[in-house]
Design a protein around this motif. Structure first.
Motif, PDB file in Angstrom:
ATOM      1  N   TYR A  30       0.838  -1.201   0.000  1.00  0.00           N
ATOM      2  CA  TYR A  30       0.000   0.000   0.000  1.00  0.00           C
ATOM      3  C   TYR A  30       0.878   1.258   0.000  1.00  0.00           C
ATOM      4  CZ  TYR A  30      -4.322   2.526   1.378  1.00  0.00           C
ATOM      5  OH  TYR A  30      -5.427   3.338   1.439  1.00  0.00           O
ATOM      6  N   ASN A  50       1.189   4.509   5.238  1.00  0.00           N
ATOM      7  CA  ASN A  50      -0.068   4.811   4.536  1.00  0.00           C
ATOM      8  C   ASN A  50      -1.235   4.025   5.123  1.00  0.00           C
ATOM      9  OD1 ASN A  50       1.150   6.575   2.741  1.00  0.00           O
ATOM     10  ND2 ASN A  50       1.579   4.979   1.242  1.00  0.00           N
ATOM     11  N   ALA A  51      -1.015   2.745   5.379  1.00  0.00           N
ATOM     12  CA  ALA A  51      -2.088   1.901   5.903  1.00  0.00           C
ATOM     13  C   ALA A  51      -2.509   2.365   7.291  1.00  0.00           C
ATOM     14  CB  ALA A  51      -1.625   0.446   5.932  1.00  0.00           C
ATOM     15  N   LYS A  92      -2.434   5.367   8.413  1.00  0.00           N
ATOM     16  CA  LYS A  92      -3.232   6.593   8.304  1.00  0.00           C
ATOM     17  C   LYS A  92      -4.688   6.282   7.982  1.00  0.00           C
ATOM     18  CE  LYS A  92       0.409   9.460   6.446  1.00  0.00           C
ATOM     19  NZ  LYS A  92       0.943   9.884   5.157  1.00  0.00           N
ATOM     20  N   ASP A  93      -4.913   5.260   7.147  1.00  0.00           N
ATOM     21  CA  ASP A  93      -6.255   4.984   6.637  1.00  0.00           C
ATOM     22  C   ASP A  93      -7.010   3.920   7.423  1.00  0.00           C
ATOM     23  OD1 ASP A  93      -5.744   6.840   4.681  1.00  0.00           O
ATOM     24  OD2 ASP A  93      -5.300   5.374   3.112  1.00  0.00           O
ATOM     25  N   TYR A  94      -6.318   3.087   8.188  1.00  0.00           N
ATOM     26  CA  TYR A  94      -6.975   1.962   8.878  1.00  0.00           C
ATOM     27  C   TYR A  94      -6.392   1.778  10.273  1.00  0.00           C
ATOM     28  CZ  TYR A  94      -8.124   0.926   4.023  1.00  0.00           C
ATOM     29  OH  TYR A  94      -8.543   1.023   2.731  1.00  0.00           O
TER      30      TYR A  94
END
Ligand SMILES: [Fe+2]
Length: 103
Positions: free
Chosen positions: A27, A52-53, A55-57
């Motif tokens: 990701y 990144n992961a 931040k989103d999950y």
């Protein structure tokens, strides 16, 4: 590929963590073939994918281990849970298959 390996193994596997980690392990959200000199991509993208992961999950420690360690042995620290080993091995199988049979 990770699920196929997990179902083949005669051991208990956390399938939720396995699938989430497998989906998020790359990701990194950029095209590493874009000519921007990403020569260290192989070494650096697990950390980028994890950031990144994250931040989103909401990620469990097991999913974090899958993402961060999936490039072993290129990155020197090995996975520390079964699910991370499975994704690491599945990633190599897919890379070999893509290199040999799909180019
Ligand atoms: Fe990767």
């Amino acid at each position: 590929m990770s699920v196929r390996i997990a179902k083949w193994l005669p051991i208990q596997v956390n399938m939720d963590a396995l699938v989430i980690g497998a989906l998020l392990h790359d990701y990194f959200l950029y095209d590493w073939h874009d000519g921007k000199g990403r020569h260290l991509h192989g070494f650096t993208h697990p950390e980028c994918a994890f950031r990144n992961a994250e931040k989103d999950y909401t990620l469990s420690p097991r999913v974090k281990n899958i993402i961060i360690r999936h490039m072993f042995p290129l990155t020197p620290v090995p996975p520390t849970c079964t699910e991370a080993w499975i994704v690491c091995i599945a990633d190599k199988i897919c890379a070999i298959e893509e290199t040999l049979f799909r180019r």
